[in-house]
Design an enzyme around this catalytic site. Sequence first.
Site, PDB file in Angstrom:
ATOM      1  N   TRP A   7       0.822  -1.208   0.000  1.00 43.98           N
ATOM      2  CA  TRP A   7       0.000   0.000   0.000  1.00 43.98           C
ATOM      3  C   TRP A   7       0.857   1.259   0.000  1.00 43.98           C
ATOM      4  O   TRP A   7       0.622   2.188  -0.767  1.00 43.98           O
ATOM      5  CB  TRP A   7      -0.935  -0.027   1.204  1.00 43.98           C
ATOM      6  CG  TRP A   7      -1.909   1.099   1.336  1.00 43.98           C
ATOM      7  CD1 TRP A   7      -2.240   1.757   2.469  1.00 43.98           C
ATOM      8  CD2 TRP A   7      -2.729   1.695   0.307  1.00 43.98           C
ATOM      9  NE1 TRP A   7      -3.188   2.725   2.229  1.00 43.98           N
ATOM     10  CE2 TRP A   7      -3.510   2.712   0.905  1.00 43.98           C
ATOM     11  CE3 TRP A   7      -2.866   1.470  -1.060  1.00 43.98           C
ATOM     12  CZ2 TRP A   7      -4.412   3.497   0.193  1.00 43.98           C
ATOM     13  CZ3 TRP A   7      -3.765   2.260  -1.789  1.00 43.98           C
ATOM     14  CH2 TRP A   7      -4.520   3.252  -1.164  1.00 43.98           C
ATOM     15  N   LYS A 128      -5.955   1.805   8.421  1.00 46.16           N
ATOM     16  CA  LYS A 128      -7.360   1.543   8.746  1.00 46.16           C
ATOM     17  C   LYS A 128      -7.425   0.581   9.933  1.00 46.16           C
ATOM     18  O   LYS A 128      -6.719  -0.417   9.958  1.00 46.16           O
ATOM     19  CB  LYS A 128      -8.078   0.928   7.551  1.00 46.16           C
ATOM     20  CG  LYS A 128      -8.104   1.807   6.310  1.00 46.16           C
ATOM     21  CD  LYS A 128      -8.768   1.092   5.147  1.00 46.16           C
ATOM     22  CE  LYS A 128      -8.768   1.955   3.886  1.00 46.16           C
ATOM     23  NZ  LYS A 128      -9.389   1.271   2.728  1.00 46.16           N
ATOM     24  N   GLY A 156     -10.728   4.517   1.422  1.00 47.50           N
ATOM     25  CA  GLY A 156     -11.632   4.220   0.323  1.00 47.50           C
ATOM     26  C   GLY A 156     -11.377   2.848  -0.263  1.00 47.50           C
ATOM     27  O   GLY A 156     -10.517   2.104   0.211  1.00 47.50           O
ATOM     28  N   ALA A 160      -4.005  -2.138  -3.585  1.00 48.99           N
ATOM     29  CA  ALA A 160      -2.703  -1.547  -3.870  1.00 48.99           C
ATOM     30  C   ALA A 160      -2.225  -1.837  -5.279  1.00 48.99           C
ATOM     31  O   ALA A 160      -1.698  -0.953  -5.969  1.00 48.99           O
ATOM     32  CB  ALA A 160      -1.677  -2.035  -2.848  1.00 48.99           C
ATOM     33  N   LYS A 211     -15.187  -2.286   7.885  1.00 45.70           N
ATOM     34  CA  LYS A 211     -15.333  -3.077   6.656  1.00 45.70           C
ATOM     35  C   LYS A 211     -14.413  -4.289   6.673  1.00 45.70           C
ATOM     36  O   LYS A 211     -14.734  -5.338   6.098  1.00 45.70           O
ATOM     37  CB  LYS A 211     -15.094  -2.199   5.424  1.00 45.70           C
ATOM     38  CG  LYS A 211     -13.716  -1.538   5.347  1.00 45.70           C
ATOM     39  CD  LYS A 211     -12.718  -2.349   4.568  1.00 45.70           C
ATOM     40  CE  LYS A 211     -11.357  -1.680   4.513  1.00 45.70           C
ATOM     41  NZ  LYS A 211     -10.391  -2.452   3.703  1.00 45.70           N
ATOM     42  N   SER A 274      -8.640  -9.165  -1.385  1.00 43.70           N
ATOM     43  CA  SER A 274      -8.801  -8.693  -0.014  1.00 43.70           C
ATOM     44  C   SER A 274      -8.224  -9.710   0.964  1.00 43.70           C
ATOM     45  O   SER A 274      -8.637 -10.874   0.985  1.00 43.70           O
ATOM     46  CB  SER A 274     -10.284  -8.459   0.294  1.00 43.70           C
ATOM     47  OG  SER A 274     -10.486  -8.317   1.689  1.00 43.70           O
ATOM     48  N   ARG A 275      -7.297  -9.270   1.801  1.00 41.57           N
ATOM     49  CA  ARG A 275      -6.701 -10.172   2.788  1.00 41.57           C
ATOM     50  C   ARG A 275      -7.734 -10.638   3.810  1.00 41.57           C
ATOM     51  O   ARG A 275      -7.712 -11.778   4.261  1.00 41.57           O
ATOM     52  CB  ARG A 275      -5.536  -9.476   3.500  1.00 41.57           C
ATOM     53  CG  ARG A 275      -4.375  -9.096   2.588  1.00 41.57           C
ATOM     54  CD  ARG A 275      -3.209  -8.546   3.391  1.00 41.57           C
ATOM     55  NE  ARG A 275      -3.553  -7.318   4.104  1.00 41.57           N
ATOM     56  CZ  ARG A 275      -3.395  -6.100   3.619  1.00 41.57           C
ATOM     57  NH1 ARG A 275      -2.906  -5.935   2.407  1.00 41.57           N
ATOM     58  NH2 ARG A 275      -3.704  -5.036   4.337  1.00 41.57           N
ATOM     59  N   VAL A 299      -0.240  -8.230   6.851  1.00 35.15           N
ATOM     60  CA  VAL A 299      -1.117  -8.064   8.003  1.00 35.15           C
ATOM     61  C   VAL A 299      -2.579  -8.126   7.567  1.00 35.15           C
ATOM     62  O   VAL A 299      -2.970  -7.488   6.589  1.00 35.15           O
ATOM     63  CB  VAL A 299      -0.847  -6.715   8.701  1.00 35.15           C
ATOM     64  CG1 VAL A 299      -1.829  -6.499   9.845  1.00 35.15           C
ATOM     65  CG2 VAL A 299       0.592  -6.662   9.209  1.00 35.15           C
ATOM     66  N   GLU A 301      -5.747  -6.890   8.919  1.00 31.80           N
ATOM     67  CA  GLU A 301      -6.126  -5.928   9.962  1.00 31.80           C
ATOM     68  C   GLU A 301      -7.393  -6.330  10.724  1.00 31.80           C
ATOM     69  O   GLU A 301      -7.536  -6.043  11.905  1.00 31.80           O
ATOM     70  CB  GLU A 301      -6.326  -4.538   9.361  1.00 31.80           C
ATOM     71  CG  GLU A 301      -5.052  -3.876   8.872  1.00 31.80           C
ATOM     72  CD  GLU A 301      -4.247  -3.249  10.012  1.00 31.80           C
ATOM     73  OE1 GLU A 301      -4.536  -3.546  11.184  1.00 31.80           O
ATOM     74  OE2 GLU A 301      -3.337  -2.472   9.707  1.00 31.80           O
TER      75      GLU A 301
END
Length: 349
Positions: A7, A128, A156, A160, A211, A274-275, A299, A301
């Site tokens: 990112w 985030k 938003g 990445a 989210k 998406s992780r 990571v 999150e």
Amino acid sequence: MIGAGAWGTALAIQAARAGNSVTLWARDPARAAALAETRENPRLPGVTLPDAIEVTSNLTPSPLVGEGWGGRSSHGQAEAAPPPRPSPTKGEGTRLPDATLLAVPMQHLRGVLARLPQSPTPLVVCAKGVETGTYRLPLELVAEFHPGFPAVVLTGPNFAHEIAAGRPAASVVAGTDAPLRAKIVELLATPAFRLYGNDDPIGAQVGGAAKNVIAIAAGAVIGAGLGENARAALITRGLAELSRLAVALGGGAETVSGLSGLGDLLLTCTGPSSRNYSLGMALGRGEVLADILAARDTVTEGVATAPALLARAAGVELPICAAVAALVQGRTTLRAAIDALLARPRRDE
């Protein structure tokens, strides 16, 4: 730009694309040296760093977007970061940076802020989540270490690798200082990277945190084979939780319908990159959380955010977030969590 993960590197590339000179800071000197030499981040294969990006492992002077203070780059031998010291000021033959972007994982933000030199440079927080233990949002941490300094949050629906590749995207710059919002938008925006100002930083930060938690649940639904109907219902009810939480913490419900709420939620709950969503899918397939995390070098999150978000939101009805928190803490099983959600009392929407 502080943080040379996927990112941070993508944002550094975007800042250079927007016409800025950029210093990109990596914590590990060896990593900084490799990035400076190869001009490629292994997490963004096929994307070359523009010449306008200088890589360093030296946190003082602080990395930045703008003209810069110069300083030693790890194009040569990397240096370990020295202890913090006051930053240069105008009149010392240098120019203050236009902005410092903080693109580090939320649970590492405190450590970076503690080392960051004091300076009037605007801070753009690109993390985030909610800090474990203190339950603070990103801008609240900034206020703790740099009280009174100008700061906004950039958030938003952005993956990445797509930002680095220059694909069309949009994001939000949220803060209470309208001229500062406009300045950051002007600094980073390009035709393909549309930035919108927003005067509700609380709502924007809540969206960015919640989210990731909802995405774990969405992934678990698909991983467990419950189907697209179930995922659509979960995302919709997750949006309702996000709205209740934003309002309870002082944000605006209307922010939830924008890029930092609905937009980010849709991307994170449906995109295979998406992780958090992919972790949820693995849980849905029956994999063990510790094994999933051990196999990753990035990571996720939502795992730390879920319990912290729930603690911060005491008294707010968040059944999906509560189920995810219980799941990642080992207090329930996936089957039990699903059954509990489906057994909730019926009511009007």
